[in-house]
Design a protein around this motif. Structure first.
Motif, PDB file in Angstrom:
ATOM      1  N   PRO A   1       0.750  -1.238  -0.014  1.00 44.67           N
ATOM      2  CA  PRO A   1       0.079   0.175   0.069  1.00 44.67           C
ATOM      3  C   PRO A   1       0.855   1.301  -0.055  1.00 44.67           C
ATOM      4  O   PRO A   1       0.308   2.320  -0.316  1.00 44.67           O
ATOM      5  N   GLN A   2       2.225   1.090   0.406  1.00 38.13           N
ATOM      6  CA  GLN A   2       2.927   2.307   0.342  1.00 38.13           C
ATOM      7  C   GLN A   2       3.833   2.283  -0.757  1.00 38.13           C
ATOM      8  O   GLN A   2       4.938   3.159  -0.965  1.00 38.13           O
ATOM      9  N   HIS A   3       3.504   1.416  -1.882  1.00 39.99           N
ATOM     10  CA  HIS A   3       4.212   1.261  -2.980  1.00 39.99           C
ATOM     11  C   HIS A   3       5.552   0.738  -3.134  1.00 39.99           C
ATOM     12  O   HIS A   3       6.364   0.702  -4.079  1.00 39.99           O
ATOM     13  N   ARG A   4       5.862   0.232  -1.840  1.00 44.51           N
ATOM     14  CA  ARG A   4       7.263  -0.518  -1.634  1.00 44.51           C
ATOM     15  C   ARG A   4       7.357  -1.991  -2.397  1.00 44.51           C
ATOM     16  O   ARG A   4       6.198  -2.474  -2.077  1.00 44.51           O
ATOM     17  N   PRO A   5       8.290  -2.231  -2.841  1.00 45.78           N
ATOM     18  CA  PRO A   5       8.242  -3.668  -3.449  1.00 45.78           C
ATOM     19  C   PRO A   5       8.242  -4.900  -2.160  1.00 45.78           C
ATOM     20  O   PRO A   5       8.925  -4.618  -1.247  1.00 45.78           O
TER      21      PRO A   5
ATOM     22  N   PRO B   1       3.703  11.457  -0.225  1.00 45.31           N
ATOM     23  CA  PRO B   1       3.469  11.911   0.998  1.00 45.31           C
ATOM     24  C   PRO B   1       1.827  11.432   1.714  1.00 45.31           C
ATOM     25  O   PRO B   1       2.070  12.037   2.884  1.00 45.31           O
ATOM     26  N   LEU B   2       1.060  10.861   1.009  1.00 52.49           N
ATOM     27  CA  LEU B   2      -0.184  10.851   1.578  1.00 52.49           C
ATOM     28  C   LEU B   2      -0.342   9.401   2.352  1.00 52.49           C
ATOM     29  O   LEU B   2       0.349   8.707   2.188  1.00 52.49           O
ATOM     30  N   PRO B   3      -1.167   9.538   3.333  1.00 47.77           N
ATOM     31  CA  PRO B   3      -1.431   8.041   4.089  1.00 47.77           C
ATOM     32  C   PRO B   3      -2.058   7.122   3.161  1.00 47.77           C
ATOM     33  O   PRO B   3      -2.827   7.543   2.278  1.00 47.77           O
TER      34      PRO B   3
ATOM     35  N   TYR C   1      -3.854   6.863  -6.475  1.00 50.97           N
ATOM     36  CA  TYR C   1      -3.279   7.428  -7.670  1.00 50.97           C
ATOM     37  C   TYR C   1      -3.895   6.500  -9.031  1.00 50.97           C
ATOM     38  O   TYR C   1      -3.559   6.799  -9.981  1.00 50.97           O
ATOM     39  N   GLY C   2      -4.355   5.334  -8.573  1.00 49.34           N
ATOM     40  CA  GLY C   2      -4.670   4.393  -9.769  1.00 49.34           C
ATOM     41  C   GLY C   2      -4.950   2.927  -9.077  1.00 49.34           C
ATOM     42  O   GLY C   2      -4.966   2.743  -8.101  1.00 49.34           O
ATOM     43  N   ALA C   3      -5.351   1.942 -10.074  1.00 44.75           N
ATOM     44  CA  ALA C   3      -5.784   0.791  -9.647  1.00 44.75           C
ATOM     45  C   ALA C   3      -5.033  -0.125 -10.535  1.00 44.75           C
ATOM     46  O   ALA C   3      -4.608   0.189 -11.863  1.00 44.75           O
ATOM     47  N   ASP C   4      -4.594  -1.201 -10.053  1.00 50.27           N
ATOM     48  CA  ASP C   4      -3.784  -2.262 -10.951  1.00 50.27           C
ATOM     49  C   ASP C   4      -4.757  -3.338 -11.184  1.00 50.27           C
ATOM     50  O   ASP C   4      -5.703  -3.881 -10.419  1.00 50.27           O
ATOM     51  N   LEU C   5      -4.736  -3.814 -12.457  1.00 45.88           N
ATOM     52  CA  LEU C   5      -5.947  -4.586 -13.108  1.00 45.88           C
ATOM     53  C   LEU C   5      -5.172  -5.908 -13.586  1.00 45.88           C
ATOM     54  O   LEU C   5      -4.118  -5.777 -14.111  1.00 45.88           O
ATOM     55  N   LYS C   6      -5.820  -6.891 -13.902  1.00 48.79           N
ATOM     56  CA  LYS C   6      -5.566  -7.854 -14.653  1.00 48.79           C
ATOM     57  C   LYS C   6      -6.723  -8.189 -15.558  1.00 48.79           C
ATOM     58  O   LYS C   6      -7.861  -8.352 -15.492  1.00 48.79           O
TER      59      LYS C   6
ATOM     60  N   ASP D   1      -6.635  12.338 -11.116  1.00 51.45           N
ATOM     61  CA  ASP D   1      -6.104  13.134 -10.183  1.00 51.45           C
ATOM     62  C   ASP D   1      -6.080  12.372  -8.912  1.00 51.45           C
ATOM     63  O   ASP D   1      -6.464  11.229  -8.595  1.00 51.45           O
ATOM     64  N   VAL D   2      -5.419  12.760  -7.653  1.00 49.02           N
ATOM     65  CA  VAL D   2      -5.233  11.942  -6.567  1.00 49.02           C
ATOM     66  C   VAL D   2      -6.784  11.799  -5.943  1.00 49.02           C
ATOM     67  O   VAL D   2      -7.329  12.995  -5.804  1.00 49.02           O
ATOM     68  N   LYS D   3      -7.108  10.675  -5.495  1.00 50.84           N
ATOM     69  CA  LYS D   3      -8.440  10.585  -4.898  1.00 50.84           C
ATOM     70  C   LYS D   3      -8.207  10.456  -3.274  1.00 50.84           C
ATOM     71  O   LYS D   3      -7.393   9.345  -2.981  1.00 50.84           O
ATOM     72  N   ARG D   4      -8.679  11.340  -2.566  1.00 50.10           N
ATOM     73  CA  ARG D   4      -8.277  11.504  -1.101  1.00 50.10           C
ATOM     74  C   ARG D   4      -9.347  10.627  -0.476  1.00 50.10           C
ATOM     75  O   ARG D   4      -8.964  10.763   0.871  1.00 50.10           O
ATOM     76  N   ASN D   5     -10.430  10.610  -0.794  1.00 47.19           N
ATOM     77  CA  ASN D   5     -11.701   9.936   0.233  1.00 47.19           C
ATOM     78  C   ASN D   5     -12.154   8.783  -0.564  1.00 47.19           C
ATOM     79  O   ASN D   5     -12.060   8.485  -1.938  1.00 47.19           O
TER      80      ASN D   5
END
Length: 220
Positions: A42-46, A148-150, A182-187, A199-203
């Motif tokens: 969720p923090q984009h870390r591998p 920088p967002l939670p 910021y986006g969605a991962d799809l198969k 744009d950024v979705k904050r809620n």
């Protein structure tokens, strides 16, 4: 050169495989590269799933500092494609049901390794990263500047995925693997892709609207 943080962020969600460079124990001090699948957390870390017997796992136990290279060159032209080199430290994380469930969405074949009992999850804590988006488009970012967002909580992400799962139509319908602000991962059709939000979705409300658009565009 300053680069937008969303460029390497999206790249980390587009690729399924990375190159892990650890510090070799024998011969000591040499970089030891190995290729392996990963999933962004969720923090984009591998996040990687590695055997306790693997050489790179032994190396990480001795020295957790590592590099991780991710490349997207669909036409085979690596020098013109996107790539990002991550620098940081890897740390083992608990194989909780939530972590396992999320990783298996990205790599369902990994279930056969989990049943063996000697595989563990590790996640990378980012210090710095260097992104190259092609000739003349490159620069360094601090790890903290990637996002920088939670992050979304795993429960919130799972609720969104379950809500939109009913919209998929058969085996070729879009399958949500992961969702972030910021986006969605799809198969889609057996291949992994990234749907980038405008744009950024904050809620939750704006996330729902963005995912409605995503599923509608890929439903047919």
């Amino acid at each position: 050169m300053n680069i937008p943080a969303h460029a390497p962020l999206h790249l980390l969600h587009m690729a399924a495989i990375g190159t892990l460079a650890t510090h070799a124990r024998q011969p000591e001090g040499f970089p030891y590269p190995s290729v392996l699948p990963f999933a962004p957390d969720p923090q984009h870390r591998p996040t990687i799933l590695v055997s306790r017997l693997a050489e790179h796992t032994h190396n990480l136990h001795a020295d957790p500092r590592a590099g991780f290279l991710v490349v997207d060159a669909p036409d085979g032209d690596v020098l013109s494609g996107q790539r990002v080199t991550l620098l940081g430290t890897f740390e083992p994380i608990d194989s909780t049901p939530e972590v396992v469930r999320r990783y298996l969405r990205y790599h369902p074949d990994a279930e056969r390794y989990l049943v063996l009992g000697d595989f563990t999850f590790w996640a990378m804590k980012l210090e710095r990263l260097r992104y190259i988006g092609g000739f003349g488009a490159m620069g360094w970012l601090a790890g903290a500047d990637l996002d920088p967002l939670p992050p979304l909580g795993l429960d919130e992400e799972n609720a969104l995925i379950e809500h939109f799962a009913v919209r998929s139509q058969g085996a070729d319908g879009p399958q949500l693997l992961g969702v972030d602000r910021y986006g969605a991962d799809l198969k889609l059709g057996g291949a992994r892709t990234r749907f980038v939000f405008d744009d950024v979705k904050r809620n939750t409300e704006t996330l729902h609207a963005a995912l409605e658009d995503c599923i509608e565009r890929h439903a047919n």
